[in-house]
Design an enzyme around this catalytic site. Sequence first.
Site, mmCIF file in Angstrom:
data_model
loop_
_atom_site.group_PDB
_atom_site.id
_atom_site.type_symbol
_atom_site.label_atom_id
_atom_site.label_comp_id
_atom_site.label_asym_id
_atom_site.label_seq_id
_atom_site.Cartn_x
_atom_site.Cartn_y
_atom_site.Cartn_z
ATOM 1 N N GLU A 49 0.908 -1.295 0.133
ATOM 2 C CA GLU A 49 -0.026 -0.077 -0.049
ATOM 3 C C GLU A 49 0.915 1.168 -0.016
ATOM 4 O O GLU A 49 1.620 1.479 1.075
ATOM 5 C CB GLU A 49 -0.811 -0.113 1.149
ATOM 6 N N ASP A 60 -5.607 9.464 10.090
ATOM 7 C CA ASP A 60 -4.405 8.979 10.376
ATOM 8 C C ASP A 60 -3.980 9.381 11.686
ATOM 9 O O ASP A 60 -4.104 10.377 11.976
ATOM 10 C CB ASP A 60 -3.397 8.997 9.243
#
Length: 265
Positions: A49, A60
């Site tokens: 990824e 995040d």
Amino acid sequence: MSCIKNSFEALKAKNEKALVGFVTAGDPDFGKSVEIVKAMCEGGMDVLELGIPFSDPTADGPVIQRSSQRALSSGMSLPKVLEMVKIVRGFTKIPIVLFGYYNPIFSYGGKRFYEDALAAGADGVLIVDLPPEESAELTSLWEGDDFDFIRLVAPTTGQDRMKQIAGEASGFIYLVSMTGVTGSQGLDSSKVADVNAPLKAVTDLPVCVGFGISTPEHVKAVAAVSDGVVVGSAFERLIEENLENRGLHTMVQEYTESLKAATRG
């Protein structure tokens, strides 16, 4: 058949689960980032990824937020991410998934993004902040079944919603192991199993679990109740703590090897 589907079928035949590794493209700079990815591949990574750096990565945690800031400060952009994909595709055949937020893709243009990502060698995308009901316009621009759209499922997702998300997904489903942001602590593999069971009841797609996974012990426990394990913040933490360390390549490779060993049945 997509590269991602082929990879999961090959792993299943070997009685292995997928190790999915995330790093932010361009962290800490373009050249070092390519070398880090190469080390991950040499360590046995199954799916890569590549994070598209973004200035406001709200899903995040602080570790990946800082990685995005470093990448952007080094001049990274979506066109450069695609340039990096081309380079990475030159030394590995594993699936490459672009991971990010919708804003940079929207600004770039959906059709153009699909065509350029495919031409660069990417195999799919995961857009964190684009739910199924808002993505039809984008996916309608894409043709064929050679570029997968990975979807997120949270532990709080209800059965009907799971079914809807799974119906819109391809490649694999990313099951978030806990509420919170990336890098959160407190992994409980029994809770993962509780969420994975109803999800597997509505889809045949592989389910990969992420958030809070950083050790071979974590990987082994989660791999026992899923099709794959996603490790992201732990890689970025290793990078952040060794930005000037000439041994970083070896450290990343050996860390990847230790995680991959835990996916084997």
